[in-house]
Scaffold this active site. Structure first.
Site, PDB file in Angstrom:
ATOM      1  CD1 TRP A   1      22.647 -47.693  38.733  1.00 31.61           C
ATOM      2  CD2 TRP A   1      21.260 -48.675  40.187  1.00 31.61           C
ATOM      3  NE1 TRP A   1      21.682 -48.340  38.017  1.00 31.61           N
ATOM      4  CE2 TRP A   1      20.823 -48.959  38.874  1.00 31.61           C
ATOM      5  CE3 TRP A   1      20.533 -49.193  41.259  1.00 31.61           C
ATOM      6  CZ2 TRP A   1      19.693 -49.736  38.611  1.00 31.61           C
ATOM      7  CZ3 TRP A   1      19.407 -49.967  41.000  1.00 31.61           C
ATOM      8  CH2 TRP A   1      19.000 -50.225  39.692  1.00 31.61           C
TER       9      TRP A   1
ATOM     10  CG  ASP B   1      27.489 -50.476  42.102  1.00 30.94           C
ATOM     11  OD1 ASP B   1      27.845 -51.400  41.353  1.00 30.94           O
ATOM     12  OD2 ASP B   1      26.307 -50.054  42.170  1.00 30.94           O
TER      13      ASP B   1
ATOM     14  CE  LYS C   1      22.831 -53.684  35.251  1.00 31.16           C
ATOM     15  NZ  LYS C   1      22.971 -52.787  36.380  1.00 31.16           N
TER      16      LYS C   1
HETATM   17  C1  LIG Z   1      22.077 -52.370  37.500  1.00 35.87           C
HETATM   18  C2  LIG Z   1      22.839 -51.725  38.558  1.00 35.87           C
HETATM   19  C3  LIG Z   1      22.533 -51.935  39.925  1.00 35.87           C
HETATM   20  C4  LIG Z   1      21.381 -52.799  40.381  1.00 35.87           C
HETATM   21  O1  LIG Z   1      21.702 -54.114  40.167  1.00 35.87           O
HETATM   22  P1  LIG Z   1      20.775 -55.343  40.618  1.00 35.87           P
HETATM   23  O2  LIG Z   1      21.714 -56.480  40.447  1.00 35.87           O
HETATM   24  O3  LIG Z   1      19.598 -55.359  39.687  1.00 35.87           O
HETATM   25  O4  LIG Z   1      20.375 -55.144  42.031  1.00 35.87           O
HETATM   26  C5  LIG Z   1      23.338 -51.342  40.859  1.00 35.87           C
HETATM   27  N1  LIG Z   1      24.379 -50.555  40.507  1.00 35.87           N
HETATM   28  C6  LIG Z   1      24.692 -50.319  39.217  1.00 35.87           C
HETATM   29  C7  LIG Z   1      25.860 -49.446  38.886  1.00 35.87           C
HETATM   30  C8  LIG Z   1      23.933 -50.894  38.203  1.00 35.87           C
HETATM   31  O5  LIG Z   1      24.242 -50.655  36.913  1.00 35.87           O
END
Ligand SMILES: *Cc1c(COP(=O)(O)O)cnc(C)c1O
Length: 359
Positions: free
Chosen positions: A102, A172, A196
């Site tokens: 990511w 993030d 998540k």
């Molecule tokens: C799942 C995830 C993403 C991508 O997320 P989307 O909402 O599907 O774009 C980005 N960063 C992390 C840390 C993730 O776990």
């Protein structure tokens, strides 16, 4: 009806009490005669929902007054471009620590818009650890530094926020959102997809310090400009109303549970059950460096792909679903996000222990 234990990274489990509450309010939300799904986003009922969700974020995360909370769409992926298009606008430089897929994707997207340098990476060991850095590693004229705090696929987490000197930090937090306390004031911006930990898919939450709003480039699409959304209370266009409502219910559940300190203890307890088992097992092995182990994602392998496959199939049969690893790492990466009940982890560990004996 029997519900399975879903170990997917996302969309992941939601608290059963939240799902029941949503079901009870489905046809008639608080006497309005309609579902939140059908309601105008300009109605007073919905305004209360979004205001309530923001207030809960603020109190649970202890968000300082000079930060805005934005309710957006497009997933974390959209932020990979929105971030440079808003913030990479002074020196045009940004410094990235690449701790997994990511962070790598975010760096590649930013490189389309400016000088996106990789300061450190753990790619040499399949992202199984968090590289050590000091403030001196960062260009002090960079517009921002970027990290991914919890690395979903590889099961590593920053236990300590890296020192970037004067460089504003962007992070993030998709896969650790509200899983434990975090000092918001250390960051220029935090963001994450909600699916998540805190809601169904469809909502991306951005928490950004006010002085980082209004720095977008001329060519930045209005929909990606944080100022557009900050100036319009996240209702420049139709927001993901129902997901925001679900998010509010999850935040209420978190608050009732005792907030993030209590949630952290529960998450530590759940993760320890798995790690202690992995450390004592002769079949299963954890893949992340011990000192960087995530509370949310606990990847492990048997060392034999056939055995991995057999285990995943047997586990699914027994009601433990989505244990199959990401194609880049293989193995089994159970995600034990916030709503995964303790007994889900206890039962998985018992199942693993039984499986080990049958071999
Ligand atoms: C799942 C995830 C993403 C991508 O997320 P989307 O909402 O599907 O774009 C980005 N960063 C992390 C840390 C993730 O776990």
């Amino acid at each position: 009806m029997s519900r399975v234990y879903n170990f997917s990274a996302g969309p992941s489990m939601l608290p059963e009490s939240v799902l029941n509450r949503a079901a009870a309010e489905m046809l008639d939300y608080k006497g309005s005669g309609q579902s939140v799904m059908e309601m105008s986003h300009r109605s007073k009922e919905f305004q209360q929902i979004i205001d309530g969700a923001e207030a809960l974020f603020r109190s649970l995360m202890n968000i300082p007054d000079n930060y805005r909370v934005l309710f957006l769409q497009g997933g974390a992926w959209t932020q990979f471009s929105a971030i440079p298009l808003n913030l990479m606008n002074g020196s045009g430089k940004a410094d990235f620590i690449v701790t997994g897929q990511w962070a790598s994707k975010a760096q590649k997207e930013a490189a389309r818009y400016g000088d996106a340098r990789i300061v450190a990476s753990s790619a040499d060991k399949t992202f199984s650890y968090i590289p050590k850095t000091t403030a001196a590693d960062f260009r002090q004229d960079a517009d921002y530094a970027y990290i991914c705090i919890n690395n979903t696929i590889y099961g590593t987490v920053y236990k300590k926020i890296p020192d970037t000197g004067k460089v504003p930090l962007v992070a993030d937090i998709s896969s650790c959102f509200l899983s434990e306390p975090l000092d918001v004031s250390r960051f220029a911006m935090l963001y994450g997809g909600a699916q998540k930990n805190i809601a169904p898919a469809g909502l991306t939450v951005v928490i950004i310090r006010e002085d980082f709003i209004g720095r977008a480039r001329d060519i930045t699409p209005s929909m990606l400009d944080y100022k557009t959304h900050a100036d319009n209370g996240s209702m420049f266009n139709t927001p993901p109303c129902y997901t925001i409502y679900m998010c509010k219910l999850v935040l209420e559940w978190l608050q009732k549970y005792g907030g993030l300190e209590a949630m952290k203890q529960k998450n530590e307890y759940k993760a320890k059950l798995l790690y202690d088992f992995l450390d004592s097992s002769s079949l299963f092995k954890g893949t992340a460096a011990k000192e960087d182990r995530s509370l949310m994602n606990v990847p492990f392998i048997t060392g034999n792909e056939e055995t991995d496959k057999k285990f995943v199939a047997a586990a699914a049969e027994a009601g433990f679903v989505n244990l199959k690893g990401h194609r880049s790492v293989g193995g089994m990466p159970p995600s034990i996000h916030t709503a995964m009940p303790v007994e889900g982890v206890e039962r998985l560990v018992a199942f693993m222990s039984e499986f080990e004996k049958t071999l």
